[in-house]
Structures are given as structure tokens and as C-alpha cells.
Motif scaffolding. Sequence first.
Motif, PDB file in Angstrom:
ATOM      1  N   ILE A  13       0.838  -1.203   0.000  1.00 30.73           N
ATOM      2  CA  ILE A  13       0.000   0.000   0.000  1.00 30.73           C
ATOM      3  C   ILE A  13       0.867   1.244   0.000  1.00 30.73           C
ATOM      4  N   ASP A  14       0.535   2.131  -0.869  1.00 34.21           N
ATOM      5  CA  ASP A  14       1.276   3.386  -0.924  1.00 34.21           C
ATOM      6  C   ASP A  14       0.583   4.363   0.029  1.00 34.21           C
ATOM      7  N   TRP A  15       1.121   4.485   1.213  1.00 37.77           N
ATOM      8  CA  TRP A  15       0.426   5.240   2.271  1.00 37.77           C
ATOM      9  C   TRP A  15       0.256   6.714   1.914  1.00 37.77           C
ATOM     10  N   ARG A  16       1.305   7.228   1.336  1.00 38.49           N
ATOM     11  CA  ARG A  16       1.256   8.678   1.091  1.00 38.49           C
ATOM     12  C   ARG A  16       0.139   9.011   0.105  1.00 38.49           C
ATOM     13  N   ALA A  17       0.109   8.250  -0.994  1.00 38.78           N
ATOM     14  CA  ALA A  17      -0.924   8.525  -1.992  1.00 38.78           C
ATOM     15  C   ALA A  17      -2.295   8.203  -1.413  1.00 38.78           C
ATOM     16  N   SER A  18      -2.358   7.134  -0.583  1.00 30.30           N
ATOM     17  CA  SER A  18      -3.651   6.747  -0.013  1.00 30.30           C
ATOM     18  C   SER A  18      -4.193   7.868   0.850  1.00 30.30           C
ATOM     19  N   LEU A  19      -3.317   8.471   1.590  1.00 35.72           N
ATOM     20  CA  LEU A  19      -3.775   9.513   2.506  1.00 35.72           C
ATOM     21  C   LEU A  19      -4.322  10.695   1.716  1.00 35.72           C
ATOM     22  N   ARG A  20      -3.646  11.015   0.617  1.00 34.86           N
ATOM     23  CA  ARG A  20      -4.146  12.133  -0.181  1.00 34.86           C
ATOM     24  C   ARG A  20      -5.471  11.789  -0.819  1.00 34.86           C
ATOM     25  N   ALA A  21      -5.591  10.534  -1.297  1.00 37.73           N
ATOM     26  CA  ALA A  21      -6.787  10.151  -2.025  1.00 37.73           C
ATOM     27  C   ALA A  21      -7.894   9.707  -1.084  1.00 37.73           C
ATOM     28  N   ARG A  22      -7.567   9.534   0.183  1.00 38.73           N
ATOM     29  CA  ARG A  22      -8.547   9.069   1.176  1.00 38.73           C
ATOM     30  C   ARG A  22      -9.054   7.661   0.846  1.00 38.73           C
ATOM     31  N   THR A  23      -8.314   6.892   0.165  1.00 33.60           N
ATOM     32  CA  THR A  23      -8.682   5.495  -0.027  1.00 33.60           C
ATOM     33  C   THR A  23      -7.378   4.731  -0.204  1.00 33.60           C
ATOM     34  N   LEU A  24      -7.407   3.471   0.071  1.00 32.37           N
ATOM     35  CA  LEU A  24      -6.159   2.709   0.029  1.00 32.37           C
ATOM     36  C   LEU A  24      -5.762   2.469  -1.419  1.00 32.37           C
ATOM     37  N   ALA A  64     -16.874   4.979 -17.732  1.00 31.60           N
ATOM     38  CA  ALA A  64     -16.389   3.643 -17.377  1.00 31.60           C
ATOM     39  C   ALA A  64     -14.904   3.543 -17.661  1.00 31.60           C
ATOM     40  N   LEU A  65     -14.463   4.147 -18.772  1.00 30.47           N
ATOM     41  CA  LEU A  65     -13.046   4.111 -19.114  1.00 30.47           C
ATOM     42  C   LEU A  65     -12.211   4.823 -18.076  1.00 30.47           C
ATOM     43  N   THR A  66     -12.801   5.813 -17.480  1.00 33.92           N
ATOM     44  CA  THR A  66     -12.016   6.662 -16.567  1.00 33.92           C
ATOM     45  C   THR A  66     -12.545   6.533 -15.163  1.00 33.92           C
ATOM     46  N   SER A  67     -12.893   5.277 -14.771  1.00 31.05           N
ATOM     47  CA  SER A  67     -13.582   5.125 -13.498  1.00 31.05           C
ATOM     48  C   SER A  67     -12.636   5.216 -12.313  1.00 31.05           C
ATOM     49  N   HIS A  68     -11.354   5.301 -12.540  1.00 33.28           N
ATOM     50  CA  HIS A  68     -10.430   5.471 -11.412  1.00 33.28           C
ATOM     51  C   HIS A  68      -9.783   6.829 -11.507  1.00 33.28           C
ATOM     52  N   PRO A  69     -10.548   7.822 -11.402  1.00 28.83           N
ATOM     53  CA  PRO A  69      -9.981   9.152 -11.634  1.00 28.83           C
ATOM     54  C   PRO A  69      -8.899   9.495 -10.627  1.00 28.83           C
ATOM     55  N   LEU A  70      -8.947   8.863  -9.460  1.00 31.27           N
ATOM     56  CA  LEU A  70      -7.978   9.237  -8.435  1.00 31.27           C
ATOM     57  C   LEU A  70      -6.598   8.690  -8.753  1.00 31.27           C
ATOM     58  N   SER A  71      -6.595   7.555  -9.414  1.00 33.41           N
ATOM     59  CA  SER A  71      -5.309   6.908  -9.607  1.00 33.41           C
ATOM     60  C   SER A  71      -4.483   7.644 -10.647  1.00 33.41           C
ATOM     61  N   GLY A  72      -5.121   8.413 -11.469  1.00 32.17           N
ATOM     62  CA  GLY A  72      -4.374   9.088 -12.514  1.00 32.17           C
ATOM     63  C   GLY A  72      -3.990   8.129 -13.624  1.00 32.17           C
ATOM     64  N   ASN A  73      -4.470   6.881 -13.551  1.00 31.29           N
ATOM     65  CA  ASN A  73      -4.091   5.879 -14.534  1.00 31.29           C
ATOM     66  C   ASN A  73      -5.173   5.794 -15.591  1.00 31.29           C
ATOM     67  N   TYR A  74      -5.198   6.774 -16.462  1.00 32.78           N
ATOM     68  CA  TYR A  74      -6.254   6.809 -17.465  1.00 32.78           C
ATOM     69  C   TYR A  74      -5.854   5.982 -18.673  1.00 32.78           C
ATOM     70  N   PRO A  75      -6.814   5.245 -19.191  1.00 35.29           N
ATOM     71  CA  PRO A  75      -6.546   4.620 -20.474  1.00 35.29           C
ATOM     72  C   PRO A  75      -6.672   5.648 -21.586  1.00 35.29           C
ATOM     73  N   CYS A  76      -6.210   5.241 -22.719  1.00 40.49           N
ATOM     74  CA  CYS A  76      -6.207   6.142 -23.859  1.00 40.49           C
ATOM     75  C   CYS A  76      -7.474   5.903 -24.671  1.00 40.49           C
ATOM     76  N   PHE A  77      -8.154   6.944 -25.068  1.00 41.02           N
ATOM     77  CA  PHE A  77      -9.334   6.750 -25.910  1.00 41.02           C
ATOM     78  C   PHE A  77      -9.509   7.957 -26.805  1.00 41.02           C
ATOM     79  N   SER A  78     -10.273   7.732 -27.873  1.00 40.63           N
ATOM     80  CA  SER A  78     -10.599   8.847 -28.750  1.00 40.63           C
ATOM     81  C   SER A  78     -12.104   8.886 -28.926  1.00 40.63           C
ATOM     82  N   LEU A  79     -12.623  10.022 -29.291  1.00 37.26           N
ATOM     83  CA  LEU A  79     -14.071  10.183 -29.400  1.00 37.26           C
ATOM     84  C   LEU A  79     -14.366  10.823 -30.746  1.00 37.26           C
ATOM     85  N   SER A  80     -15.304  10.251 -31.410  1.00 38.07           N
ATOM     86  CA  SER A  80     -15.646  10.799 -32.718  1.00 38.07           C
ATOM     87  C   SER A  80     -17.148  10.977 -32.784  1.00 38.07           C
TER      88      SER A  80
END
Lengths: 1029, 312
Positions: free
Chosen positions: A241-252, A291-307
Motif C-alpha cells: 500500500i502506498d500510504w502517502r498517496a492513499s492519505l491524499r486520495a482518502r482510499t487505500l 467507465a473508461l475513466t472510473s479510477h480518476p484518483l489513480s491518474g491511470n487513465y486509459p487512452c481513448f478517442s471520441l468521434s
Amino acid sequence: MSANFRARLTLRGTYILPTRAGLLLGFAWLVVVVACLNFGLGVMLLITLLLGGIGLITMVETVRNLAGLTVTVTAPPPVMVGSDASFALRLFAADGRPRERVELWLDGNGRRSRWAWWRHQNLPPRQRIEVSVPAAGADLILPVPTGQRGLQAAGHLQVRSVWPLGLFVAWRTWQTHCAAGVYPVPAVLAPADARTTTPTLSPEVPPALSPRAPATAVAIPPEGDFSGHRRAREQEAHPRIDWRASLRARTLLVADHRSTPPHQNTALTWESEAPAPTEVRLARLTARVLALTSHPLSGNYPCFSLSLPGTQLPAGRGSRHRARALQALAEFPPDANPPDPPPVPAPAAGRPPPARRTKAELPAAEVGYWTACILLASLPLASQLGWSTSLPWALLLVFRLLLLWRRQPAPGGIWLVLLPAAASAWILLTQHTLIGRAPGMALLLVMAGLKLLEVHRSRDLHLLTGLAWFLLLSAHFETQAPWLGGWDLLVALASLYGLIRHYQPALRPQARRGLLWHLTLPALPLALLLFLLLPRPDHAFWGSAAPEGTSGSLSERMSPGSISHLRLSETVVLRVHFAAQWPERSQMYWRGPVLENFDGQTWSTLGFRLLREAPPEHHGQAIDYVLDSDDSDGDWLFGLDTIETSDPDLMVDGTGAAHIRPGRVHGSGWSLRAWPDAHPDAGRSLADLDHDLQVPDGNPRARALAMDWRRLPPLERVAAARQTFLQAHLQYSLDVPAPRADAVDDLLFDTRIGYCEHFASAFAFLLRVAGVPARVVTGYQGGERNPLGDYLIVRQSDAHAWVEAWLEGRGWLRIDPTALTLPARVAEGTQVAVPLPAPAWMPGFLRAGMPLLHRVQLLRDLAAMRWQRDVANLGAREQSDLLAELGLGRLPVLQLFAACAGVVVLGMALPLLNAGLPGRGRRQRALAAAGVSGIGVDLPPTPPWPWHWRAGTRLLALAGCQRAPDEGPLAFVNRVAVEHPQLAVALRAWAEPALRARYAAPPATAASAAGAASLHLVQLTLALLTQRD
Amino acid sequence: MVPADLPDSLLSAPDRMLAAIGAVILGKPLQIRLALACLLARGHLLIEDQPGVGKSTLAQALAAVLGLPSRRVQFTSDLLPGDLIGSLLPDQTHGGLRFHPGPLFTPVLLADEINRASPRTQSALLEAMEERRVSVDGTRHELPNPFFVLATQNPSDQTGTFPLPESQMDRFLMRIELGYPDLAAERALLLGQDRRALLAAVTPCADAGLILALQAKVQAVYTAPAVLDYLQALLQASRVPGAFAGRLSPRAGLGWLQAARAWAWLDHRDHVLPEDLQAVLPAVTAHRLDPASPASEAPALAARLRQAVRLA
């Protein structure tokens, strides 16, 4: 997308109108003012003008409460359709003056509307907010419901305030051009559907990195590049567990070391969605983006395009990319023909209905207060009408108080019909009519009592206030005594306090009183100036204020005893100011009704009245005087014989008596001239005067005596009559035996006791029998000179009757039979001639103090005279005199109106000029001291500073050393000491005891520090003075 | 205004302490005074600043001058609550488990770089700081009296730090910032002895008994109603919605008053002035009004609060 809006309320841009309550009270006020002017009710006018001034100050205060405020609107971050866009508002005043109860609303309507300012009534309550703005400003949130994707405008912003009494509403409305983004509501995707949109979680993880321990669901590679955080799963090992990031994000969170291939891209296209209405497709696309961006806190966004048709969003990742995508979806143009069931629930349709004001019963304490107010207001009128007429009122009040005491609600329904009907019936029974002034007043009383039974809302309180004014007004028809003016003031202030109490329930009583004075005191000079300047009508528009009925004074009939009973009355009838020369006492005959009909007992006037054809020839010296008529019944004006006047409002009838023309606003200050030596009707012939020779039957002895004189020439007949009176040794007394049929015989031959009416009656009888035309004149004789104001007071006790005899060629001659019997009556007045015995209850020492008491009475009369002349009866002519006396000259009505308008404008402008300046005024301090403080909370009262501190700080402020609002006292003293080193010693000596008195523990023994304190103060003053030199 | 009923030792002790610390920490009289006031007010002190400005030195100097036994704990991210409080260990002689007190059981605890510890460890401090006792396995263990936590923290934007939770921020009566020394002080520092040697040479000016007596004296400093009015107005002003990110709790108000009393006492006064409240205002309120703000923003926050209230 978000635009900030900022606006400042200026004096010019702020609108103000009376509220419904304000209109109602304004109308009532106008009616009362017109009535006061019409009936010449000066006292009530003064009070009413004071109330008007308070209204003006209230208006100014309402505007001042808004002027100078600045409001900013900040758009919130985008929201989903259906949730509220919470706009952040900030209100602050640059001048640092706290504002009370400011209401704001946003209507969310982006289109320009001219009538937006009127819309507040239809807005749901949560879109309106009321706030008190402290000196530091206030922050608040106003939610605006969102109805459609795209942009939700903040719409019109209105700032309004009805502070302090709810009589006026001041407002300003702006179009804000401020909007929040609204994303479409995401559709609910089927699970299979959702999976296809989450490629990063699909089994594209390299096989080498597959989980080693199937028991745990964790798939963490030991090595690899850090690629963001993910949510920790159950049973995740703690070291991961990354404590520092967890504390900022308020979730583990767990550091994720998998790498996402940069080329991996999900293409979201319009075409890839199943054919469906536009909104449905948009909702589905929104759901996919989310749904693609359902973990907004993690900053781990997948790549997508919209047309989308017309819009292409290249592949990208990150929160900004997501926001761009959602914005593109939100702003996608809607269908030209939207499908029937809109996929997005339109909250606009489901907007809650406008909040209906709940009909809350007013608290019992408030109803009780208003009951007391109305009781106060109606007491004078009720006592004037008599207790039998005002019985229904009294019963209603008792009923109301009983209900209050038993805590029961007021009755409704049938009672509201029965009670007024019963009251009206009672009035009909006692007054025999429902039309006229007295029944009208009785009905007003009943109305006030009935209104007290239904006090539910603010409107009822305004009605009660108006009713109280009318009740007071009605009482003034009877008397305009100073005490009634004081009473009016009391009631007016009490009702005003009641309104403050109702509208400012949060204020402490002390603060409410502060507000009351704050509204009243500036209105006082305004009211006085308006009272002086408001033009008075010359004539009443309708009606007359003279009270109906008689209060016991001279009338058009005289019978034995009708004058002698007036001897006991000390009521003032006339006050006379002689211009230059005072006439002799023996000339002071104040002429009233002339009685020419005699039926053996009673003398009365002729049934008709002729105007005097021409003023009588006059000789000798004229006497000019000004007459204040105080208490006259009918239209008589008792002028000095013989009356001459050029006043168009007066007329003199054929008998030489003066009358006030109907319609004249009754008042004082009649300017008259008298010719003591005139002989009226000298040119008439004996044939015109039959009615002055008519004698009824009876009185045989007197008749026989006078018949003898017929052979004498007319002048000698008069002399014979005088001789008879002189020789009869009559006694002038109030104790006259009851009259019998032959009153003249009784007086002359039997009882020999009479009062002036008996003497006059007998004398005229003798003359008429002897063939000399004679008549009886009633009026007043003499009077008392008041040395304090140098004027003459004529009282009811000075009432008198005398005789006039007509002699050919000489006209009417005045003969006073009383003077023959008792010369002192004319020479020295009734007080000396017929002294009243001192009341039996009066102890001896008080009798000795009678002269002193008399002097006090004279002083009181002087005050009453000034009150009558300058306040109560200030009519058009007195006003003109008064203004001339003040050096303003005689102003025409138009100029007077202009002056009034000027006073009103000035009265409003002066406080407003201060509105834009920093709040350092005395009133702010007063308000702050009274608890209307900037932070909007009630604090326990702080004990005051000792006087020497207050005086010293004022001195220092004069010298330019002002304490900042948040500067501590010791810091202040130290600062001044540093700035002015030569003051340091004196300053410290002065400040130390004050600081100790305020902050240190109270000493065990109360030492007298006053002497030392004043010494230090003097020392400080000297130091200041020498320093300034 | 000097109270007459005190022995000389009581009266001069604060001055002696101030002077002794001032000899070690140069050019920071205000901060030293605040730290001492915090101690006398029975509060805990948080010192926040960049590394190397003398945080730990101040804490150690304070501990040394107080003459109280002190322990220093270096907080790291892997520090566990048990490392701080103590743990239950098997008892060889009596059998069963016995509580072995951790470093927390000391009158003065130097918690160095407190924000490097994990939230779990920090929460272990909560009960200790407020209640002055700890519970292990359902058993309460009282901490010594006086108990004083002197914590230092690095600014939260530095790597390897956890922000302190608001609840723990509120338990620190004061947060102070040391700041860089001015030119003269820095020159003196560069010319002077080694700080460690100086610290070792500090002679204690007090002991536990004296400190307890001083704390009782501070508690007895008189507070006039006018001062309480002002304090309440300030507290209310901090609670006006939207005015500040955080609001002042009743605990903050209590601590503030106590700190003002201590400040007045250090000024040799027997009563509190509004100036005393204002003097400790930035240190007492800033970390509560906006817990996320660095100590360097404290003066601005304090000025905002001060200006919201008119001092009668």
C-alpha cells in the motif's frame, strides 16, 4: 466554460418600491394627514408627520442596506443533468459596514427577461437565500437545478432587502452571463457492454506477469515501470500500500507497476453505438467515457478517442482529456425533433411548486403586545365616548385577553359574523343610529377589538397599526390637549417597536430599541420642519371638527340659573391679546347671543338671522385685538362690543353678534376691532322693533309699576327703571330660590335675590312694559389679565347677561342691571364679586397657598395658550404669521409645497450621501453598540470603558491618533507613545488605571480612583496641548 | 503590575529559561517565547519549517532547559504504534504478558519529523496528547505529568511526508515557524560554537515540580469579561460560514485563552489583555483555520481573523 460575474450595487442602480404593507400603511398615513389638515388637528398632524418621517428614514435605510455591496458569482465545476449546479456567491461591502438580511436569488434563466425582477415569488425557497453580511463579507452557495445537458446559466441574479421594517423593498437584478457545464446523464450499460470498454483490464497483461498466487487476487509484478495507482483489493499485503498517496486520495491505493502499451487506444464513435435517438446515444457514450475513466484518483487513465458527427477528439488520456470528451458530448447539438419521451428527465417539469407561505399563527407574546398597543390607542376615544357606548369594545378586549391567558385560538366562522352584529346592535341601541360621528367612532372601536381576534400574519399587524392611527385621530376631535399628543407619541412608538419586534425577531431587545431610536431621532427634525411648512387649507374640504353637542356654555336660550351655574366652571373661553391699549374693565363686554323672545321664563333668540346691513357709525377710539376662541359651542365668536371685522370668514348678524362662517377650519387668531362708543341701529324706527316690545302675561305687580312710566319720555323711563333697581336693594348671589311663575315680581318684591340673568330678565321686562324696546344680551364680562403673557383670559365663570335698550336717535344703549346692584361685578370681576367658598376638603395651609396656586395656574394657561396657537390650531393664517415671525416672509402655497419637497429630499439625501463613505458614523457605532454587530452574533454586553479612558481617546482622536478597530488598547498607547515620545509619560500614567479597571481582577477594596484619573487626564490634555503648540 | 506574593525563584524562572534557550537559538526571541508559553499553557508544540533551520535544536534546547527527562523519536514511514507506546511482551519471570512502556512515557517527547510517520502511528498519538494516557489491550497507562510533545515537521509538500490529520493538528496548541535567521544572527551562528556542544552545556533552569507550579500560576491569571467577549467574538468570526476553511473548536478557544494567560504571565502581568490574545493568535489559530496551509501563510490568515472583529 465558467465565467465569473462581478457587480457593485450603487445608489443609482438600486430600485426601491413600497411593499404591500408599505402601500397599505402609506395609504392610511395619507388619509390621516388629509383628515388632520381638513379638521385642523395640529397635534395629530405633528405625530403623523413624525411617522411619515420615520417612513422616509426606513426607505433610506433600506437603500443604504444594499448600496455599496459588491456581489460576485463563480460558476461551479461541471455537473450531471439533474443535480444542482451550485454557484458560489460572495457578498461584501467595500465600506466595511455590515448589512442585515439581504436576500439573493438566481433563477437559472439564461434568456434576457425584462420581468425577471418580479420572478422571486415563483422560485423554490432553496434558490433564494437570506444572509446578513458582516464587515468581512459573506460567502454562500446558491443551487440552480439543471434541466438539460450543455450549459446551465446562472440566469438573473437579484439582490433585495426589506430591512428594517418590511415597508420598502430595494432590489437590483442583473443578467449574470455565468454558466456551469452540464454533462449528459450516463446510460446504464449492460455488463458485457461495459467490459468491451475497459481494455486496460482485459487479459492483455503479459503472461509472464500473471499472478503467481491464485489464492490472492492480486496481480502485482515485482518489477516494471511505475504506471500509476490503483485501488487496493481485499487482503492486499500492507507493504504494497502506498500510504502517502492513499492519505491524499482518502482510499487505500497500491502502486501499479504494469505498463499500459501506449498504442492501446479505445475508439468511441457515434457509429459504433446501436442506432438510437441522439440523447440515448449520447447517454451511452457518456457512460463509456466514465467507465473508461472510473479510477480518476489513480491518474491511470486509459487512452481513448471520441468521434462524433462534426466533432473529432483525437486519442488522449488524462483528466483534461476526459473533461474535453464529456464537454463535447454535453455540447452536441440536440435533435431538431426530439423524441417523445425525452431520455433525460427534465427537472424543469418536476420543479417543485412555489412554496406557499404557511399560515403560521403569531406567537402569543406578540399578539399580547399588539393587544396592549391597541388598548393604549383606543383608551382616549373609549373614555370620550363613554363606557356605555364602548362596552362592546371593552368586552372584546377582555375576551381577547382571556383567550391569550387560556392559550386558546381565536374563534372563527360564525363568530366573525355574530360578534360584529351584536356590537352593531348595541351601538344602535345606545346611539339610536349607526350614521354620524359618534356611532362611527364606536364602530371603529369595535373594529379594532374584532381585528385583535384575527391576528395571524404580518399584514394583520400593519392593519392594526393603521387602525391605531385612526383611533388616535378620532380622539383628537374632542380635545387637542398636550397630554393627548404625548399619548399619541407613546402609541406610535409602541406600534413601531411592535413592527421592529416582528420583523427583526433575532435582535435582542436592546438592539431593537437602538433601531427604534435610530429610525425615530432623525425623523424628528424632519417632522418639525414639515409641520411648519406643510400648507394648511383655508377651508375644510368637508365636515367640521367642532364636537357635537354642548359642553355647558352659553347657548341661544337663557332661563333662570343657566348663567349662574357657569360660575363654577373654570374652562377658558377666550384669550385676548390687545394690540396696543387695554380697554377699561367696564368696557369689556364680550358679546354673544342676543335674546329677543321672552315667554315669561326663558329668553331666546329670534328664530332667524339677518346680516347686519352696514357697520354702525362709530366715534372715539378703536380697540384692536386678536382673539383665540378656545371652547365655543356653535358658531359664536364672542367679540368686544361693538364688533367690526374685515375677516371674510366672519359675519356679523343684525343683532351685532359675530359668527364664524361654516367650513372655516376652526382656529385661533381672529383679528378684530371694537368701537366701544358706537350706537348701532340709531337710524331705525320704533315700528321695526315690535318684537322687542312683546311681553307675555304675568308679573302683575311689576307690570303695574312699569305701566306708570309710559307717560314719561323714553329716556326717563329708563332712568325710572334704574331707580327701581337701585332702591330694591337686591342681593347678587348664586343661591337663588327656585323660580316660580312670576319671576320678575319675585325678584323685585319678594325674594330680592338673583344673579345676572335674573336681573337682566327683570330689567328688560320692566322696559318693555314701559314701552322701551329692550333685549337681553348674553356673553362674558371682564376676564383676568395674565401678566405672564400679557393677555386676557376669559373663563366660563365670567359669563354674564345684560340689557340693551333702544332710544330713538341714539340706537341701542347698554344697561347692566347687575352693575347697578353690585358695581364690583363689573369693576373687579366675578372672582371678587362672588367669591366661591374654598372647598371643604382643603386644609388651611393650602388655602393660604392659594395665590401661589393661582400663579401656577396662570403659568399653565400660558403654556396651553402657546400650545393651542402654535401646535393644535395651527391653521393657514397662524402658519403664515409664524413663518413671518421666523423671518421667512409670507410664502405662497406653491412655495410651501416646494419647501416641503425640499425638506423631504434633503432628509433622504443626507443619510444617503454617507452611504458610500466608510462606516465611521455615529449611527454605525450606535448600532454596533446595540448589538447589530458585524459578525452577526449576539454577544454578552461588554462592560463600558471608564470615563477617563473614553475622554482621553476622544482627545487623542482629535489630535489625530485614532485607534484601529482591531488594535489592542495597550498596543495603541504604546504606538502613540512611540510616535510622540514627549507624550509617553502622560500617556502611560493615564492609560494604566483604565487598563487595570477594565482588564485586571477587581481589587478587594474599592479605591476611589476618580480623582487620580481626572488628574492624569488633565496631565494628558496639557501634554497634548503643549505638544501641538 | 508584578504580583507581590511570589518567591523570587518562581518569578525569574521564565526569564532564565528564555535567556538560556536564546543562547542556543540565536535571533528568534519571539519563537522561543511562544514555545515557552505553549509549554506553560500545557499545550503541545508543532514546529514547522525547512530542514536545517534549527527545529530540532530548539526542541532539544527547550527540553534541556526544562530539566525534564526527554526522549527523542525519529518518525519514519515504517514506525508502528507499538514502537511508540510500547508493547505487551511475554514475562519470563511471572509468566503471561507484561507491558513494556515505549518512548512515549517521558515528560518531554521530541517527535522529530512527525509527518513522516504513517497515519496509523500518528493516530496512536491522539489519545496520548489529549488524555495524557494510553490504552493498550484495554488497560490504561497514565503518562507522566507534565507531558509535553514537541514535534517538528517538514512542510507537507516535501517528498516522503504525510499530511497530519485535522484531529491531530487541533491537538497541537501552537504551530510555529522558525524561519531563516537574519544576517546578524547567522553571522553569530557561524562564528559561534558548535550547537551540539552548546546544547550539552545548557544547565537546566527548572524541574518537574517548578513547571507544575508555574502551570498552576498561569492558570490563575485573571481574565476580565471584556477579554472573554473579545475571544468569543473572534471564535464566532472564525465560524461564519465560508469565512475560513476550518473553524475554531471549543478546544482551540480553551487553549487560546490558556496561551494568552501564559503570554501575559511571561510579560509579568497578572491579567490578560486583548493584546495577549492577538500575540498568540497566529501560532494558535492558523493551523486550525486552514490545516492545509503552510506555516508561512499564518500571518495572513491571522490578520484576516483579527480584522473581522472590532475590538471594543
